[in-house]
Design a protein around this motif. Structure first.
Motif, short mmCIF file in Angstrom:
data_model
loop_
_atom_site.label_atom_id
_atom_site.label_comp_id
_atom_site.label_asym_id
_atom_site.label_seq_id
_atom_site.Cartn_x
_atom_site.Cartn_y
_atom_site.Cartn_z
N THR A 54 -12.15 -10.15 -27.70
CA THR A 54 -12.16 -11.32 -26.81
C THR A 54 -12.57 -12.59 -27.55
OG1 THR A 54 -12.56 -10.05 -24.79
CG2 THR A 54 -13.24 -12.35 -24.78
N ASN A 70 -13.23 -13.03 -18.64
CA ASN A 70 -13.44 -11.65 -19.09
C ASN A 70 -14.80 -11.48 -19.75
OD1 ASN A 70 -12.98 -9.64 -21.72
ND2 ASN A 70 -12.11 -8.85 -19.82
N ARG A 71 -15.26 -12.50 -20.44
CA ARG A 71 -16.56 -12.44 -21.12
C ARG A 71 -17.69 -12.25 -20.12
NH1 ARG A 71 -17.98 -16.80 -25.49
NH2 ARG A 71 -19.71 -15.35 -25.67
N LYS A 72 -17.48 -12.75 -18.90
CA LYS A 72 -18.53 -12.66 -17.88
C LYS A 72 -18.57 -11.27 -17.26
CE LYS A 72 -17.99 -17.57 -16.78
NZ LYS A 72 -17.56 -18.56 -15.75
N ARG A 73 -17.49 -10.50 -17.46
CA ARG A 73 -17.43 -9.14 -16.90
C ARG A 73 -17.61 -8.12 -18.03
NH1 ARG A 73 -12.04 -10.68 -13.40
NH2 ARG A 73 -13.00 -12.36 -12.19
N LYS A 74 -16.55 -7.40 -18.32
CA LYS A 74 -16.60 -6.42 -19.41
C LYS A 74 -15.63 -6.89 -20.49
CE LYS A 74 -16.18 -1.50 -20.42
NZ LYS A 74 -15.79 -0.17 -19.89
N PRO A 75 -16.14 -7.55 -21.53
CA PRO A 75 -15.26 -8.15 -22.53
C PRO A 75 -14.47 -7.11 -23.33
CG PRO A 75 -17.53 -8.24 -23.26
CD PRO A 75 -17.56 -7.75 -21.85
N TRP A 76 -13.24 -7.48 -23.68
CA TRP A 76 -12.45 -6.66 -24.59
C TRP A 76 -13.03 -6.80 -25.99
CZ3 TRP A 76 -8.45 -9.99 -21.87
CH2 TRP A 76 -8.04 -9.38 -20.68
N LYS A 77 -12.68 -5.87 -26.86
CA LYS A 77 -13.25 -5.85 -28.20
C LYS A 77 -12.97 -7.13 -28.99
CE LYS A 77 -13.33 -0.83 -28.82
NZ LYS A 77 -12.80 0.31 -29.62
#
Length: 261
Positions: free
Chosen positions: A180, A171-178
């Motif tokens: 993450t 997820n960090r490589k895409r659009k991370p959640w708040k």
């Protein structure tokens, strides 16, 4: 002989008293009376008072408030159950997870108590929360669920935590959640608490666990809770299960108990 009898009497005097069916009936009579007529604060006090009689019947009745009372009462009951080391407390908390998925504060309180009690049977309800990390309403309480799993220390949580870690790192490589980064750090901390390992990547963790799990299990311990005393005892992994007991959990890393002041 008199000295021996004297010390034996002292030991019996100090032994915890396990509530009887009659004790439970008395506690429940007072509890139900307040729950029927009492205000919110009074119901909370009644639940806490009733749990001072840790009998299955009492705990089961108090635990029902987790699904049918106000948010404030449910939070208080969840935290109060975390002070009662009993299989029925664990069952009530586990059942309360699915009933409170839309109430984050209650769910966080339940997870906190599950971790505090540390029963392995609570792990599966928390694993399901990790699977739902993609849901925003669930993601907010994932840190509490992870912390609870680390405290429980069950090896059954290793794969769910590794799966979560993989999702978070991807997820960090895409659009991370708040949250993450926090969830990732918490997951690594939980894995360390459960296994004693020191990796920081889900692929390295999987490789390390595959290589070391057999050796780690040889030094594992089993903890049991006894009906006769309501107390725990840890034994070796190969020792026979004691009679009239319930398995709390199996740990491969020794749990460091907090010293009382």
């Amino acid at each position: 002989m008199k000295i021996i009898l004297f010390f034996a009497a002292l030991l019996l005097q100090d032994a915890p008293s396990v509530p009887t069916k009659e004790d439970a009936a008395g506690a429940l009579e007072r509890f139900f009376e307040t729950v029927r007529k009492g205000a919110e604060a009074e119901r909370i006090d009644a639940a806490r008072e009733a749990l001072q009689t840790p009998h299955s019947d009492v705990i089961k009745s108090v635990g029902k408030l987790l699904t049918k009372d106000t948010e404030r009462v449910r939070i208080a009951v969840a935290l109060a159950l975390g002070e009662v080391d009993h299989p029925t407390s664990v069952q009530a908390l586990n059942a309360g997870v699915r009933s409170n998925l839309k109430t984050q504060a209650v769910l966080a309180a339940i997870a906190t108590s599950q971790g505090k009690l540390g029963w392995e049977s609570s792990a599966s309800s928390l694993h399901q929360l990790l699977k739902d990390v993609g849901k925003e309403e669930i993601r907010a309480i994932i840190p509490e669920a992870i912390k609870a799993l680390g405290a429980i220390g069950s090896t059954s949580s290793i794969e769910p935590l590794l799966d979560l870690l993989a999702k978070l790192q991807n997820n960090r490589k895409r659009k991370p959640w708040k949250n993450t980064k926090k969830m990732k750090n918490d997951a690594i901390a939980a894995l360390k608490a459960i296994t004693g390992g020191k990796e920081n990547n889900h692929l390295k963790w999987r490789a390390w666990w595959k290589e070391n799990q057999k050796e780690l299990f040889t030094g594992a311990s089993k903890t049991y809770w006894f009906w006769a005393s309501h107390e725990r005892e840890a034994i070796g992994i190969r020792e026979k299960s004691p009679k009239e007991s319930v398995l709390v959990g199996i740990r491969i890393v020794e749990k460091k108990e907090k010293k009382s002041k």
